[in-house]
Write a protein that holds these residues in place. Structure first.
Motif, PDB file in Angstrom:
ATOM      1  N   ARG A 531      29.890  31.687 -25.450  1.00 10.54           N
ATOM      2  CA  ARG A 531      28.484  31.385 -25.698  1.00 10.54           C
ATOM      3  C   ARG A 531      27.734  31.289 -24.378  1.00 10.54           C
ATOM      4  O   ARG A 531      28.224  30.709 -23.416  1.00 10.54           O
ATOM      5  N   VAL A 532      26.533  31.849 -24.353  1.00 13.42           N
ATOM      6  CA  VAL A 532      25.664  31.815 -23.178  1.00 13.42           C
ATOM      7  C   VAL A 532      24.459  30.925 -23.476  1.00 13.42           C
ATOM      8  O   VAL A 532      23.859  31.009 -24.548  1.00 13.42           O
ATOM      9  N   ALA A 533      24.125  30.068 -22.536  1.00 15.28           N
ATOM     10  CA  ALA A 533      22.924  29.244 -22.633  1.00 15.28           C
ATOM     11  C   ALA A 533      22.397  29.004 -21.223  1.00 15.28           C
ATOM     12  O   ALA A 533      23.076  29.286 -20.228  1.00 15.28           O
ATOM     13  N   PHE A 534      21.182  28.473 -21.145  1.00 18.33           N
ATOM     14  CA  PHE A 534      20.543  28.235 -19.854  1.00 18.33           C
ATOM     15  C   PHE A 534      20.287  26.743 -19.665  1.00 18.33           C
ATOM     16  O   PHE A 534      19.566  26.120 -20.437  1.00 18.33           O
ATOM     17  N   ARG A 535      20.904  26.186 -18.641  1.00 18.34           N
ATOM     18  CA  ARG A 535      20.617  24.806 -18.263  1.00 18.34           C
ATOM     19  C   ARG A 535      19.238  24.761 -17.610  1.00 18.34           C
ATOM     20  O   ARG A 535      18.885  25.630 -16.818  1.00 18.34           O
ATOM     21  N   CYS A 536      18.495  23.718 -17.928  1.00 21.83           N
ATOM     22  CA  CYS A 536      17.206  23.493 -17.264  1.00 21.83           C
ATOM     23  C   CYS A 536      17.386  22.332 -16.308  1.00 21.83           C
ATOM     24  O   CYS A 536      17.769  21.229 -16.708  1.00 21.83           O
ATOM     25  N   GLN A 537      17.106  22.574 -15.045  1.00 23.00           N
ATOM     26  CA  GLN A 537      17.336  21.567 -14.016  1.00 23.00           C
ATOM     27  C   GLN A 537      16.138  21.527 -13.081  1.00 23.00           C
ATOM     28  O   GLN A 537      15.514  22.551 -12.804  1.00 23.00           O
ATOM     29  N   SER A 538      15.786  20.345 -12.605  1.00 23.91           N
ATOM     30  CA  SER A 538      14.699  20.238 -11.647  1.00 23.91           C
ATOM     31  C   SER A 538      15.220  20.526 -10.243  1.00 23.91           C
ATOM     32  O   SER A 538      16.428  20.549 -10.004  1.00 23.91           O
TER      33      SER A 538
END
Length: 620
Positions: A531-538
């Protein structure tokens, strides 16, 4: 929102030192005399006239009690019991107490066993009692009673708290035994946090206390003391008492991942009606992996960032325990997380966290020669956790995409179909998609592609019990599948899974944990899915949590009714409960669950302040 009189005060910078738990002498008469409860009731509850004030509370209002020495928690438990007996059912009690030398949990349990009449509240306190780590710790003693326990020095911690207090318990050793506490600085903080009608009571009648409190505005009086004590002191800020009503209403939460689900639940538990908007359903983006790990990054350096990692970890464990999740083996297990050293630098960092006491043994312990164990952590299914949280009668879900938002009273969102929805507040929990909304392209967010590999369990791997972290992570089997991951690709934006990413995950596992790699099948590991997903990070690795700032104003201001809760990176399971409570308390006007330094470190406006410090005229 928080009373502006308090939120506008600039906090002091705190030298955050580890707390020092104390050993308890159970031969002390305090723990054996039968009149301990009677004395606490006489001095603190009757001294502040609490039963009659609880009965007189208006519907929906909140009563806040501040205490200068938590000790065994007896005073707080008695106040909670009286509140639940006398106050109207729609009211709430918030207890705030400081303790520089917290008891260990086992000692606290032994001490409280002397007062079986409080057993139901004692059980809740012990279930949520935090490790002796410095800072703010939010506990729930009852759905209507919360306790914020402050570990550290009272004079350093009270300036970090900014909510009006209705009654004070001035407990602790007498001035002759503990002169450091009874200082003008403390009296000034009590006055700062008080308002007309605020009362106080203390067992001491010492002149230095009476004069010091009178000088900061309390009308002080001597009363007969309890038992053999001749006198005690009571005081009041003259004027008409008024309790703020907790702000509830209809809140829109945009996003149904971990941030959205925890935010919605925190608001619902405070009496709000919540509508969750997400076109893709529950946890179908970065929160949708088969398994996630409840963990943190220990450090001996108690910066706001590292304190957030620590306190959000403990807070997440309390939320999971309170909500009885995971309740079934197929949903995961909170049986500890093994963090293996990946290099000498990480080893030094983790060992310093233990040896300095910054991370107490209740949270972090050595595990063999090359690892540590994060106690209480574990692994769970994030999507099911989100579903569990959203299963509340005050929460409804709508499949809809938000394309724009408007501040105001009420605040508004516009949906993709052109429909407009209004609410008392809107909370964006939309991770990296937040930047696509009009006016929010300036948010300093990174989108980090990650691929996790789902590997078929083997006879040997089915015996694995704990999540393992190394350069990546490895979980015990769920539905006969182990999660091995995850890649970390900052500069890739494609959504399709690749064989090379699977190979990278397995190579990392082989390098750091060769024995487990072999038990999983070695060169013959079977990858069933990925599975591919995108982490959102500051850009500074902390979430953006708080009022949405209007960046086009200079100076900036908070947008009326709009809030952000985004950028939890790879720590979404751990960080979202504490951030959810912060947002909920801001909206409802209740005491905040963390210190002001940490609130400022999470505030979305921090990036505007940093930009304009270098470029005063910066505009997005």
């Amino acid at each position: 929102m928080t009373n502006p009189t308090f939120s506008s005060i600039q906090p002091a910078t705190v030298d955050w030192q580890e707390t020092t738990p104390v050993a308890v002498d159970f031969d002390d008469p305090y723990f054996s005399r039968q009149d301990g409860m009677a004395e606490s009731d006489y001095v603190f509850l009757q001294g502040n006239r609490l039963p009659e004030r609880f009965r007189a509370m208006a519907a929906g209002s909140i009563f806040v009690i501040g205490e200068t020495g938590f000790g065994t928690g007896l005073n707080c438990l008695l106040a909670a019991r009286d509140f639940l007996e006398h106050a109207p059912p729609s009211t709430r009690l918030h207890l705030v107490s400081v303790e520089k030398h917290p008891l260990r949990k086992a000692d606290l349990a032994r001490a409280l066993a002397h007062w079986p009449a409080l057993c139901s509240l004692t059980e809740r306190l012990l279930a949520e009692y935090p490790a002796p780590a410095p800072g703010f710790h939010r506990l729930q003693l009852h759905p209507r009673v919360q306790l914020t326990l402050l570990h550290g020095d009272a004079q350093a911690l009270w300036p970090q708290f900014h909510h009006p207090v209705d009654a004070w318990f001035l407990d602790g050793f007498a001035p002759a035994r503990n002169p450091d506490m009874w200082q003008p600085e403390l009296f000034a903080q009590l006055a700062r946090l008080s308002h007309p009608g605020t009362t106080l009571a203390t067992f001491t009648a010492a002149g230095v206390v009476r004069r010091g409190l009178a000088e900061v505005g309390f009308a002080m009086h001597k009363h007969d003391g309890f038992g053999h004590k001749r006198h005690m002191l009571v005081g009041k800020i003259e004027g008409q008492e008024a309790h703020p009503v907790s702000a509830t209403g209809h809140i829109l939460v945009v996003g149904a991942g971990l941030a959205g689900a925890t935010t919605a639940r925190a608001l619902a538990e405070r009496g709000c009606q919540v509508t969750v908007l997400d076109p893709d359903g529950i946890a179908n983006h970065a929160s949708g992996n088969l398994a996630g790990v409840v963990y943190s990054t220990p450090s001996a350096h108690l910066t706001p960032q590292n304190r957030f990692y620590q306190q959000s970890y403990g807070h997440a464990l309390r939320w999971l325990q309170r909500h009885r999740y995971p309740a079934h083996p197929e949903d995961g297990n909170l049986n500890g997380v093994i963090q293996h050293y990946v290099d000498e630098r990480q080893q030094d960092k983790l060992e310093q966290a233990m040896t300095t006491g910054a991370w107490p043994k209740e949270l972090l312990q050595p595990h063999g020669d090359n690892a540590v164990q994060l106690l209480g952590g574990g692994y769970l299914r994030p999507a099911r956790w989100c579903q569990h949280l959203l299963n509340h009668p005050a929460i409804s879900q709508v499949s809809a995409r938000v394309v724009s938002l408007q501040e105001g009273a009420p605040a508004q969102v516009t949906l993709e179909n052109g429909e407009t929805l209004s609410a008392d507040a809107v909370v964006l929990c939309t991770a990296g998609q937040s930047q696509s909304l009009p006016g929010l392209g300036w948010l300093p967010l990174k989108h980090i592609r990650g691929q996790v590999s789902y590997c078929q369990a083997t006879e040997a791997s089915r015996r694995w019990q704990q999540a393992q972290c190394h350069g990546g992570y490895l979980t015990p089997a769920l539905n006969e599948l182990h999660c091995v991951g995850a890649t970390f690709k900052l500069h890739e934006d494609h959504t399709h899974a690749t064989d090379s990413d699977d190979a990278e995950n397995l190579a990392q596992l082989k390098h750091h944990l060769p024995a487990l790699w072999q038990e999983l099948g070695g060169d013959h590991i079977q990858i069933v899915d990925r599975r591919v997903a995108f982490r959102c990070q500051s850009i500074d690795f902390l979430p953006l949590c708080g009022p949405l700032p209007v960046a086009t104003d200079n100076p900036h201001r908070p947008a009326q009714g709009l809030y952000l809760n985004v950028a939890h990176g790879s720590r979404g399971i751990t960080g979202t409960p504490l951030c959810a409570e912060l947002i909920a308390e801001m909206i409802c006007g209740q005491p905040l669950p963390m210190d002001q330094e940490m609130i400022d470190a999470l505030a979305p406006a921090r990036f505007i302040l940093r930009k304009r410090k270098k470029q005063p005229e910066w505009m997005p």
